[in-house]
Design a protein around this motif. Structure first.
Motif, PDB file in Angstrom:
ATOM      1  N   ARG A 230       1.646  -5.354   3.265  1.00 57.26           N
ATOM      2  CA  ARG A 230       0.381  -5.963   3.682  1.00 57.26           C
ATOM      3  C   ARG A 230       0.377  -7.425   3.265  1.00 57.26           C
ATOM      4  O   ARG A 230       1.016  -7.811   2.286  1.00 57.26           O
ATOM      5  CB  ARG A 230      -0.817  -5.256   3.025  1.00 57.26           C
ATOM      6  CG  ARG A 230      -0.965  -3.784   3.388  1.00 57.26           C
ATOM      7  CD  ARG A 230      -1.460  -3.654   4.821  1.00 57.26           C
ATOM      8  NE  ARG A 230      -1.792  -2.284   5.157  1.00 57.26           N
ATOM      9  CZ  ARG A 230      -1.026  -1.482   5.889  1.00 57.26           C
ATOM     10  NH1 ARG A 230       0.129  -1.921   6.344  1.00 57.26           N
ATOM     11  NH2 ARG A 230      -1.412  -0.267   6.181  1.00 57.26           N
TER      12      ARG A 230
ATOM     13  N   GLU B  84      -6.656  -4.337   1.102  1.00 56.20           N
ATOM     14  CA  GLU B  84      -7.615  -3.667   1.968  1.00 56.20           C
ATOM     15  C   GLU B  84      -8.773  -3.140   1.136  1.00 56.20           C
ATOM     16  O   GLU B  84      -8.565  -2.635   0.030  1.00 56.20           O
ATOM     17  CB  GLU B  84      -6.954  -2.483   2.680  1.00 56.20           C
ATOM     18  CG  GLU B  84      -5.825  -2.901   3.592  1.00 56.20           C
ATOM     19  CD  GLU B  84      -5.070  -1.720   4.151  1.00 56.20           C
ATOM     20  OE1 GLU B  84      -5.374  -0.568   3.796  1.00 56.20           O
ATOM     21  OE2 GLU B  84      -4.160  -1.946   4.951  1.00 56.20           O
ATOM     22  N   ASP B  85      -9.968  -3.237   1.682  1.00 55.21           N
ATOM     23  CA  ASP B  85     -11.130  -2.647   1.017  1.00 55.21           C
ATOM     24  C   ASP B  85     -11.097  -1.143   1.204  1.00 55.21           C
ATOM     25  O   ASP B  85     -10.706  -0.649   2.258  1.00 55.21           O
ATOM     26  CB  ASP B  85     -12.430  -3.214   1.609  1.00 55.21           C
ATOM     27  CG  ASP B  85     -12.612  -4.678   1.260  1.00 55.21           C
ATOM     28  OD1 ASP B  85     -12.108  -5.102   0.211  1.00 55.21           O
ATOM     29  OD2 ASP B  85     -13.257  -5.388   2.050  1.00 55.21           O
TER      30      ASP B  85
ATOM     31  N   LYS C 273       0.877  -1.163   0.000  1.00 54.34           N
ATOM     32  CA  LYS C 273       0.000   0.000   0.000  1.00 54.34           C
ATOM     33  C   LYS C 273       0.918   1.217   0.000  1.00 54.34           C
ATOM     34  O   LYS C 273       1.693   1.412   0.928  1.00 54.34           O
ATOM     35  CB  LYS C 273      -0.897   0.022   1.231  1.00 54.34           C
ATOM     36  CG  LYS C 273      -1.813   1.230   1.273  1.00 54.34           C
ATOM     37  CD  LYS C 273      -2.714   1.205   2.503  1.00 54.34           C
ATOM     38  CE  LYS C 273      -3.666   2.378   2.488  1.00 54.34           C
ATOM     39  NZ  LYS C 273      -4.545   2.374   3.677  1.00 54.34           N
TER      40      LYS C 273
END
Length: 179
Positions: free
Chosen positions: A172, A176-177, A102
């Motif tokens: 990560r 992730e949403d 991310k």
């Protein structure tokens, strides 16, 4: 009589020394603190306390590669220092393909909130594109610009504001949403 007292004092001192030498604390010390890894004197020796950082771990990435790059004011251009850091990140990431990334972009307060949010997104996108150009699979990465949110420091000095003009790469294990 003084001869006997001197002899007794020496005998007691010798007994105390023997008792002290019988008392060793390696077992206690090893329980309290792990033994230090022998240092070679090389510049790549781990810092004390980081000898047990596992290769390929998030700690390894943060300590040995670095996860932040910085930008000049009102720019999303990667300078040579940023590219060098991204080159190191790409090499590490290509060797550890299970990690997802991310990329979080940030800006200082040198413009409107909407302008700084757009700029921070461009910074994150620039870092992501550079990593992809170095072989990091684009499907492993996503970028989000946060603008002036999450300042490192709230300050007026130019040397301080540069800390807010950054991209941070966070590892990560899953996507992730809502980015």
């Amino acid at each position: 009589m003084p001869v006997t007292t001197g002899y007794a004092a020496r005998l007691i001192a010798a007994a105390m020394l023997l008792a002290l030498t019988a008392c060793t604390t390696p077992d206690i010390a090893s329980v309290e603190e792990p033994a230090a890894v022998p240092m070679t004197g090389q510049t790549n020796d781990p810092a004390p306390g980081f000898e047990n950082v596992k290769a390929g771990s998030e700690e390894d990435f943060i300590l040995n590669v670095g996860r932040r790059i910085y930008f000049t004011q009102d720019s999303a251009a990667l300078d040579s220092v940023a590219k060098a850091t991204l080159d190191n990140q790409a090499a590490w990431l290509n060797g550890n393909p299970s990690w997802l990334l991310k990329l979080q972009g940030f800006a200082d307060d040198s413009g409107s909130a909407s302008k700084m949010e757009a700029l921070s997104q461009k910074r994150a996108d620039a870092a992501m594109a550079y990593l992809a150009s170095k072989g990091v699979d684009a499907s492993r990465m996503w970028a989000k610009g946060y603008g002036m949110d999450r300042e490192v420091r709230d300050c007026e000095e130019r040397s301080c504001k540069v800390q807010n003009r950054r991209v941070v790469v966070n590892l990560r294990t899953q996507r992730e949403d809502g980015v």
